[in-house]
Design a protein around this motif. Structure first.
Motif, PDB file in Angstrom:
ATOM      1  N   GLY A   1    -103.454 -58.225 -98.360  1.00  0.00           N
ATOM      2  CA  GLY A   1    -102.984 -57.465 -99.502  1.00  0.00           C
ATOM      3  C   GLY A   1    -101.479 -57.517 -99.677  1.00  0.00           C
ATOM      4  N   VAL A   2    -100.988 -56.676-100.621  1.00  0.00           N
ATOM      5  CA  VAL A   2     -99.580 -56.735-101.013  1.00  0.00           C
ATOM      6  C   VAL A   2     -98.649 -56.436 -99.848  1.00  0.00           C
ATOM      7  CG1 VAL A   2     -97.881 -55.802-102.631  1.00  0.00           C
ATOM      8  CG2 VAL A   2    -100.252 -56.026-103.330  1.00  0.00           C
ATOM      9  N   GLN A   3     -99.080 -55.566 -98.942  1.00  0.00           N
ATOM     10  CA  GLN A   3     -98.206 -55.210 -97.827  1.00  0.00           C
ATOM     11  C   GLN A   3     -97.863 -56.409 -96.949  1.00  0.00           C
ATOM     12  OE1 GLN A   3    -101.272 -54.177 -98.301  1.00  0.00           O
ATOM     13  NE2 GLN A   3    -102.510 -54.312 -96.448  1.00  0.00           N
ATOM     14  N   SER A   4     -98.619 -57.493 -97.056  1.00  0.00           N
ATOM     15  CA  SER A   4     -98.363 -58.691 -96.246  1.00  0.00           C
ATOM     16  C   SER A   4     -97.691 -59.805 -97.046  1.00  0.00           C
ATOM     17  CB  SER A   4     -99.673 -59.210 -95.637  1.00  0.00           C
ATOM     18  OG  SER A   4    -100.242 -58.243 -94.784  1.00  0.00           O
TER      19      SER A   4
ATOM     20  N   LEU B   1     -91.837 -36.142-101.418  1.00  0.00           N
ATOM     21  CA  LEU B   1     -90.849 -36.911-100.662  1.00  0.00           C
ATOM     22  C   LEU B   1     -89.632 -37.215-101.515  1.00  0.00           C
ATOM     23  CD1 LEU B   1     -93.265 -39.467 -98.958  1.00  0.00           C
ATOM     24  CD2 LEU B   1     -92.315 -37.388 -97.952  1.00  0.00           C
ATOM     25  N   SER B   2     -88.478 -36.822-101.034  1.00  0.00           N
ATOM     26  CA  SER B   2     -87.238 -37.215-101.700  1.00  0.00           C
ATOM     27  C   SER B   2     -86.944 -38.675-101.381  1.00  0.00           C
ATOM     28  CB  SER B   2     -86.077 -36.341-101.224  1.00  0.00           C
ATOM     29  OG  SER B   2     -85.827 -36.565 -99.839  1.00  0.00           O
TER      30      SER B   2
ATOM     31  N   ALA C   1     -93.597 -56.051-101.355  1.00  0.00           N
ATOM     32  CA  ALA C   1     -94.315 -55.310-100.317  1.00  0.00           C
ATOM     33  C   ALA C   1     -93.663 -53.956-100.068  1.00  0.00           C
ATOM     34  CB  ALA C   1     -94.349 -56.125 -99.022  1.00  0.00           C
ATOM     35  N   VAL C   2     -92.343 -53.895-100.149  1.00  0.00           N
ATOM     36  CA  VAL C   2     -91.641 -52.617 -99.968  1.00  0.00           C
ATOM     37  C   VAL C   2     -91.955 -51.679-101.118  1.00  0.00           C
ATOM     38  CG1 VAL C   2     -89.368 -51.530 -99.845  1.00  0.00           C
ATOM     39  CG2 VAL C   2     -89.821 -53.633 -98.567  1.00  0.00           C
ATOM     40  N   ARG C   3     -92.005 -52.193-102.330  1.00  0.00           N
ATOM     41  CA  ARG C   3     -92.391 -51.359-103.476  1.00  0.00           C
ATOM     42  C   ARG C   3     -93.793 -50.797-103.281  1.00  0.00           C
ATOM     43  NH1 ARG C   3     -88.940 -54.822-106.715  1.00  0.00           N
ATOM     44  NH2 ARG C   3     -90.490 -56.481-106.695  1.00  0.00           N
ATOM     45  N   PHE C   4     -94.682 -51.622-102.760  1.00  0.00           N
ATOM     46  CA  PHE C   4     -96.044 -51.158-102.488  1.00  0.00           C
ATOM     47  C   PHE C   4     -96.032 -50.019-101.470  1.00  0.00           C
ATOM     48  CE2 PHE C   4     -99.799 -51.358 -99.737  1.00  0.00           C
ATOM     49  CZ  PHE C   4    -100.804 -51.183-100.667  1.00  0.00           C
TER      50      PHE C   4
ATOM     51  N   HIS D   1     -97.301 -46.190-102.002  1.00  0.00           N
ATOM     52  CA  HIS D   1     -98.323 -45.676-101.093  1.00  0.00           C
ATOM     53  C   HIS D   1     -97.874 -44.349-100.475  1.00  0.00           C
ATOM     54  CE1 HIS D   1    -101.710 -45.794 -98.371  1.00  0.00           C
ATOM     55  NE2 HIS D   1    -100.913 -45.703 -97.320  1.00  0.00           N
ATOM     56  N   LEU D   2     -96.615 -44.255-100.081  1.00  0.00           N
ATOM     57  CA  LEU D   2     -96.105 -43.005 -99.514  1.00  0.00           C
ATOM     58  C   LEU D   2     -96.146 -41.875-100.540  1.00  0.00           C
ATOM     59  CD1 LEU D   2     -92.996 -44.336 -97.532  1.00  0.00           C
ATOM     60  CD2 LEU D   2     -95.081 -43.359 -96.542  1.00  0.00           C
ATOM     61  N   ILE D   3     -95.767 -42.176-101.784  1.00  0.00           N
ATOM     62  CA  ILE D   3     -95.743 -41.145-102.820  1.00  0.00           C
ATOM     63  C   ILE D   3     -97.158 -40.722-103.200  1.00  0.00           C
ATOM     64  CG2 ILE D   3     -95.125 -40.731-105.241  1.00  0.00           C
ATOM     65  CD1 ILE D   3     -92.621 -42.411-104.766  1.00  0.00           C
ATOM     66  N   ASP D   4     -98.079 -41.658-103.227  1.00  0.00           N
ATOM     67  CA  ASP D   4     -99.463 -41.313-103.574  1.00  0.00           C
ATOM     68  C   ASP D   4    -100.083 -40.368-102.553  1.00  0.00           C
ATOM     69  OD1 ASP D   4     -99.362 -42.828-105.843  1.00  0.00           O
ATOM     70  OD2 ASP D   4    -100.332 -44.591-104.978  1.00  0.00           O
ATOM     71  N   ARG D   5     -99.615 -40.419-101.310  1.00  0.00           N
ATOM     72  CA  ARG D   5    -100.213 -39.598-100.249  1.00  0.00           C
ATOM     73  C   ARG D   5     -99.524 -38.252-100.087  1.00  0.00           C
ATOM     74  NH1 ARG D   5    -100.336 -43.132 -94.971  1.00  0.00           N
ATOM     75  NH2 ARG D   5    -101.274 -41.210 -94.193  1.00  0.00           N
TER      76      ARG D   5
END
Length: 486
Positions: free
Chosen positions: A362-365, A442-443, A424-427, A431-435
């Motif tokens: 996936g995108v993270q890779s 998260l600031s 991948a960093v954008r992904f 992902h962090l914001i969605d969780r």
């Protein structure tokens, strides 16, 4: 550069639709070129089209160039017939055919005119917004002057149903007072679909709410303060609308159910379908098969029988020179088409090899990749790779992507490891914001800390830039939005 080389370079950057138009233009101006028909049973086209990578044979030989024609200036009837025989044409006049004998070409079955649907099977054309409104204007406005004004205002509608013209300008053009136009506009704003002939978004929403009998003072106050709604300033809206939180949530839900572009229900924008140039599929042993999409390859023939017939009848030098020039141009077009296809296949194969992790995990890779990496790997110039990857799409198990998508800048690792792809960093940021939860959004600073702990060396301004590019609100706005939905 020679005109032929310019032609080859130009063809590299054309999309499949642009290439089809280009080939049609060449066929139109060159009497020796003709469009090949797809015959499912003759010619013995090879079903292969592929490069197998990652564990299987990389069959670069499958893209071998076609047999060279004799120089055009040396062409004679005998030479043409000999070339026909070597190309499998058996003297049928279709000696040189791009995509007819190429390894990546899978022929389509032939068909005759009986295969086309009849008129009774053709889909009826949907009515346009203009036709829909003209019908209502004719029924609802009996006065001839009102109809003239309505027709003028109708011409000022954009595709979304909004009135873009100014009433004072309309009055000047029609030779009347603005007061004569306003009641006609009010009648037009009662037509279907609700919201047409509005001059801005609040008026469009108000017309739809009035049609539902929901345009009360509280709702009017909400429409007058849409910027506060966009910024999720709930406390200010509660004060201005003079309602409680439950009523405000219901009002906001009703606003979201409205159509801000009512005209598009009749005239939706015509999306141009994207046809992939390259097809990718997984092999049973874990590798990938990369092949050109046979449907995007133009079928072009050089009619050698016609050339032989005309060359015997030529008398003057100018006629012979013209015929020779047309034959050279036709031969070069076919060679250019072949070179374009071969280059696209080579570039796509290398991209898949470089981004194997993306297709598997996936995108993270996704790896950082630049044009020079591909150019050095396949022995081409960067400008060539850039042209090949422009407007070219690959259909993969993970979806349809433009080849340009796989080229992303690098972000350094915080502990000296392998660099990270910006995509991948954008992904990871998304992902962090969605969780995140409503009470702990998260600031940007906190996202930086989490990414650095994960080995990504990134600055806060870069996180903010990526977040805004993905249209993700700030932490304060996200918190307000999440609290509204609780």
């Amino acid at each position: 550069m020679t005109p032929q080389l310019q032609q080859a370079i130009k063809m590299l950057q054309l999309s499949n639709l642009e290439l089809a138009d280009y080939v049609d233009a060449e066929i139109e101006q060159n009497p020796l070129l003709e469009r090949g028909e797809a015959d499912g049973d003759e010619g013995g086209a090879v079903n292969g089209a592929d490069h197998e990578i990652n564990g299987a044979a990389h069959d670069a030989a499958s893209a071998a160039p076609p047999a060279e024609a004799p120089p055009a200036s040396d062409f004679s009837t005998e030479a043409v017939e000999t070339w026909d025989a070597t190309r499998g044409g058996e003297g049928d006049g279709a000696a040189d055919s791009f995509a007819d004998n190429q390894p990546w070409r899978v022929r389509n079955g032939g068909g005759d005119n009986d295969d086309f649907p009849g008129l009774d099977q053709a889909a009826a054309r949907p009515r346009t917004l203009r036709e829909h409104l003209l019908e209502q204007i004719g029924a609802d406005l009996p006065d001839l002057t009102d109809r003239v004004i309505a027709a003028y205002l109708l011409d000022q509608l954009d595709e979304t149903g909004y009135l873009r013209g100014d009433l004072r300008e309309a009055a000047a053009r029609l030779g009347c007072e603005p007061a004569r136009i306003e009641p006609v506009l009010a009648r037009l704003q009662e037509l279907d679909p609700p919201g047409v002939f509005a001059r801005d978004l609040p008026e469009c929403l108000a017309l739809q709410l009035r049609d539902r009998n929901r345009l009360d003072p509280a709702m009017r106050a909400l429409l007058d303060n849409l910027p506060l709604l966009a910024s999720r300033n709930i406390s200010a809206l509660l004060r201005l609308c003079q309602v409680d939180a439950e009523d405000l949530a219901g009002m906001i839900g009703e606003i979201k159910s409205l159509d801000p572009r009512p005209g598009l229900a009749f005239d939706p924008p015509q999306a141009q379908p994207i046809v992939p140039d390259i097809l990718m599929r997984a092999q049973p042993d874990g590798g990938w098969i990369i092949e050109l999409n046979a449907e995007t390859l133009p079928r072009v023939l050089v009619n050698n029988r016609y050339y032989a017939k005309i060359s015997r009848a030529t008398r003057s030098k100018s006629e012979r020179d013209y015929l020779t020039d047309r034959l050279q141009s036709a031969n070069w077009l076919i060679k250019s088409l072949h070179q374009r296809a071969t280059t696209i296949l080579k570039v796509a194969t290398e991209i898949v090899e470089q981004q194997d992790g993306f297709f598997r995990q996936g995108v993270q890779s996704l790896r950082p990749l630049i044009l020079r990496d591909i150019a050095d790997a396949i022995g081409m110039h960067e400008s060539t790779v850039s042209r090949v990857t422009t407007n070219k799409y690959i259909a993969t198990p993970r979806g349809l992507f433009e080849l340009k998508y796989f080229f992303t800048s690098a972000i350094a690792a915080s502990r000296g490891g392998e660099a990270h792809s910006a995509e991948a960093v954008r992904f990871r940021i998304r992902h962090l914001i969605d969780r995140e939860s409503a009470d702990s959004t998260l600031s940007d600073e906190r996202i930086v800390e989490l990414l650095q702990a994960d080995g990504v060396d990134i600055a806060r301004r870069t996180v903010a830039k990526y977040r805004e590019a993905m249209r993700i609100p700030s932490s304060v706005q996200r918190r307000r939005e999440k609290l509204m939905t609780i």
